[in-house]
Design a protein around this motif. Structure first.
Motif, PDB file in Angstrom:
ATOM      1  N   SER A  47     -74.887  60.952  38.769  1.00  0.00           N
ATOM      2  CA  SER A  47     -74.486  60.746  40.165  1.00  0.00           C
ATOM      3  C   SER A  47     -73.032  60.320  40.270  1.00  0.00           C
ATOM      4  CB  SER A  47     -75.405  59.728  40.837  1.00  0.00           C
ATOM      5  OG  SER A  47     -75.349  58.488  40.185  1.00  0.00           O
ATOM      6  N   PHE A  48     -72.541  59.554  39.296  1.00  0.00           N
ATOM      7  CA  PHE A  48     -71.139  59.165  39.296  1.00  0.00           C
ATOM      8  C   PHE A  48     -70.248  60.388  39.092  1.00  0.00           C
ATOM      9  CE2 PHE A  48     -67.301  57.837  37.018  1.00  0.00           C
ATOM     10  CZ  PHE A  48     -66.772  56.951  37.931  1.00  0.00           C
ATOM     11  N   VAL A  49     -70.602  61.239  38.129  1.00  0.00           N
ATOM     12  CA  VAL A  49     -69.826  62.455  37.868  1.00  0.00           C
ATOM     13  C   VAL A  49     -69.855  63.377  39.095  1.00  0.00           C
ATOM     14  CG1 VAL A  49     -69.745  64.561  36.462  1.00  0.00           C
ATOM     15  CG2 VAL A  49     -70.050  62.338  35.372  1.00  0.00           C
ATOM     16  N   LEU A  50     -71.027  63.526  39.722  1.00  0.00           N
ATOM     17  CA  LEU A  50     -71.135  64.346  40.924  1.00  0.00           C
ATOM     18  C   LEU A  50     -70.226  63.814  42.030  1.00  0.00           C
ATOM     19  CD1 LEU A  50     -72.547  66.604  42.586  1.00  0.00           C
ATOM     20  CD2 LEU A  50     -74.214  64.860  43.254  1.00  0.00           C
ATOM     21  N   ALA A  51     -70.225  62.507  42.215  1.00  0.00           N
ATOM     22  CA  ALA A  51     -69.402  61.908  43.272  1.00  0.00           C
ATOM     23  C   ALA A  51     -67.916  62.130  43.012  1.00  0.00           C
ATOM     24  CB  ALA A  51     -69.702  60.420  43.392  1.00  0.00           C
ATOM     25  N   VAL A  52     -67.481  61.924  41.791  1.00  0.00           N
ATOM     26  CA  VAL A  52     -66.056  62.043  41.472  1.00  0.00           C
ATOM     27  C   VAL A  52     -65.596  63.504  41.535  1.00  0.00           C
ATOM     28  CG1 VAL A  52     -64.361  61.753  39.626  1.00  0.00           C
ATOM     29  CG2 VAL A  52     -65.974  59.923  40.119  1.00  0.00           C
ATOM     30  N   VAL A  53     -66.362  64.409  40.931  1.00  0.00           N
ATOM     31  CA  VAL A  53     -65.961  65.820  40.900  1.00  0.00           C
ATOM     32  C   VAL A  53     -65.973  66.421  42.299  1.00  0.00           C
ATOM     33  CG1 VAL A  53     -66.671  68.111  40.089  1.00  0.00           C
ATOM     34  CG2 VAL A  53     -66.618  66.178  38.504  1.00  0.00           C
ATOM     35  N   SER A  54     -66.993  66.118  43.084  1.00  0.00           N
ATOM     36  CA  SER A  54     -67.039  66.690  44.432  1.00  0.00           C
ATOM     37  C   SER A  54     -65.974  66.070  45.344  1.00  0.00           C
ATOM     38  CB  SER A  54     -68.431  66.548  45.039  1.00  0.00           C
ATOM     39  OG  SER A  54     -68.812  65.205  45.110  1.00  0.00           O
ATOM     40  N   PHE A  55     -65.644  64.804  45.150  1.00  0.00           N
ATOM     41  CA  PHE A  55     -64.595  64.180  45.949  1.00  0.00           C
ATOM     42  C   PHE A  55     -63.248  64.858  45.694  1.00  0.00           C
ATOM     43  CE2 PHE A  55     -61.189  60.994  46.283  1.00  0.00           C
ATOM     44  CZ  PHE A  55     -61.292  60.673  47.622  1.00  0.00           C
ATOM     45  N   TRP A  56     -62.861  64.965  44.419  1.00  0.00           N
ATOM     46  CA  TRP A  56     -61.573  65.569  44.093  1.00  0.00           C
ATOM     47  C   TRP A  56     -61.569  67.076  44.338  1.00  0.00           C
ATOM     48  CZ3 TRP A  56     -57.493  62.792  44.177  1.00  0.00           C
ATOM     49  CH2 TRP A  56     -57.570  61.450  43.864  1.00  0.00           C
ATOM     50  N   GLY A  57     -62.714  67.723  44.145  1.00  0.00           N
ATOM     51  CA  GLY A  57     -62.811  69.146  44.480  1.00  0.00           C
ATOM     52  C   GLY A  57     -62.632  69.378  45.973  1.00  0.00           C
ATOM     53  N   GLY A  58     -63.198  68.492  46.790  1.00  0.00           N
ATOM     54  CA  GLY A  58     -63.029  68.595  48.238  1.00  0.00           C
ATOM     55  C   GLY A  58     -61.582  68.417  48.656  1.00  0.00           C
ATOM     56  N   ILE A  59     -60.903  67.481  48.016  1.00  0.00           N
ATOM     57  CA  ILE A  59     -59.481  67.280  48.325  1.00  0.00           C
ATOM     58  C   ILE A  59     -58.668  68.508  47.922  1.00  0.00           C
ATOM     59  CG2 ILE A  59     -57.429  65.943  47.681  1.00  0.00           C
ATOM     60  CD1 ILE A  59     -59.185  63.462  47.710  1.00  0.00           C
ATOM     61  N   LEU A  60     -58.966  69.081  46.769  1.00  0.00           N
ATOM     62  CA  LEU A  60     -58.250  70.269  46.322  1.00  0.00           C
ATOM     63  C   LEU A  60     -58.469  71.444  47.270  1.00  0.00           C
ATOM     64  CD1 LEU A  60     -56.567  71.707  44.123  1.00  0.00           C
ATOM     65  CD2 LEU A  60     -58.729  72.287  43.029  1.00  0.00           C
ATOM     66  N   VAL A  61     -59.708  71.680  47.667  1.00  0.00           N
ATOM     67  CA  VAL A  61     -59.996  72.775  48.602  1.00  0.00           C
ATOM     68  C   VAL A  61     -59.339  72.507  49.958  1.00  0.00           C
ATOM     69  CG1 VAL A  61     -61.826  73.996  49.841  1.00  0.00           C
ATOM     70  CG2 VAL A  61     -62.105  73.462  47.424  1.00  0.00           C
ATOM     71  N   ALA A  62     -59.348  71.264  50.411  1.00  0.00           N
ATOM     72  CA  ALA A  62     -58.701  70.928  51.684  1.00  0.00           C
ATOM     73  C   ALA A  62     -57.198  71.187  51.625  1.00  0.00           C
ATOM     74  CB  ALA A  62     -58.982  69.477  52.058  1.00  0.00           C
ATOM     75  N   LEU A  63     -56.577  70.920  50.488  1.00  0.00           N
ATOM     76  CA  LEU A  63     -55.153  71.229  50.323  1.00  0.00           C
ATOM     77  C   LEU A  63     -54.906  72.739  50.373  1.00  0.00           C
ATOM     78  CD1 LEU A  63     -54.032  68.730  47.550  1.00  0.00           C
ATOM     79  CD2 LEU A  63     -53.090  68.895  49.849  1.00  0.00           C
ATOM     80  N   VAL A  64     -55.788  73.500  49.742  1.00  0.00           N
ATOM     81  CA  VAL A  64     -55.659  74.960  49.769  1.00  0.00           C
ATOM     82  C   VAL A  64     -55.817  75.474  51.199  1.00  0.00           C
ATOM     83  CG1 VAL A  64     -56.789  77.111  49.046  1.00  0.00           C
ATOM     84  CG2 VAL A  64     -56.355  75.301  47.376  1.00  0.00           C
ATOM     85  N   VAL A  65     -56.807  74.957  51.916  1.00  0.00           N
ATOM     86  CA  VAL A  65     -57.031  75.373  53.311  1.00  0.00           C
ATOM     87  C   VAL A  65     -55.810  75.058  54.159  1.00  0.00           C
ATOM     88  CG1 VAL A  65     -58.378  74.871  55.399  1.00  0.00           C
ATOM     89  CG2 VAL A  65     -59.543  75.248  53.220  1.00  0.00           C
TER      90      VAL A  65
END
Length: 126
Positions: A47-65
């Motif tokens: 759950s910790f890995v899921l939280a960290v990876v999805s948080f930073w992945g969301g920021i990366l996708v938001a930057l691309v958008v």
């Protein structure tokens, strides 16, 4: 004039999914960590890995958008059929903030949906 930057803007729902996954991972990690008795270490780590990876992945996708939205607005700046205002970039900026503060999704998701709908309505699928 044809611009294909809208493909990057169309990724915006992924930020909402990443935010939901990050919230789920954080809540599960807190629940497992604070439970009495013998904690399930594998669930806590996952759950910790899921939280960290999805948080930073969301920021990366938001930057691309956001970058694709700005590039699309700039590419369509001189189009006679539709020349979007730079004010549309506020939707992308709100979406970037929504990657960290999820209530902003209530503003950014409708704005970006409206942008893509209006773009398709005025320009077609180009």
């Amino acid at each position: 004039m044809s611009s294909s930057w809208w493909y990057g803007v169309a990724l915006f729902p992924l930020v909402a999914v990443a935010t939901l996954l990050s919230d789920f991972g954080s809540r599960t990690f807190i629940l497992v960590s604070s439970s009495g008795g013998d904690p399930n270490v594998a669930t806590g780590i996952a759950s910790f890995v899921l939280a960290v990876v999805s948080f930073w992945g969301g920021i990366l996708v938001a930057l691309v958008v956001f970058a694709c939205l700005l590039a699309d607005i700039r590419a369509l700046g001189d189009d006679e059929r539709w020349s979007p205002s730079i004010a549309w970039s506020l939707g992308g900026l709100a979406h970037l903030g929504a990657a960290v503060f999820s209530p902003l999704l209530l503003a950014s998701l409708p704005l970006l949906t409206c942008y893509l709908y209006r773009r398709r309505d005025r320009l077609g699928r180009s």
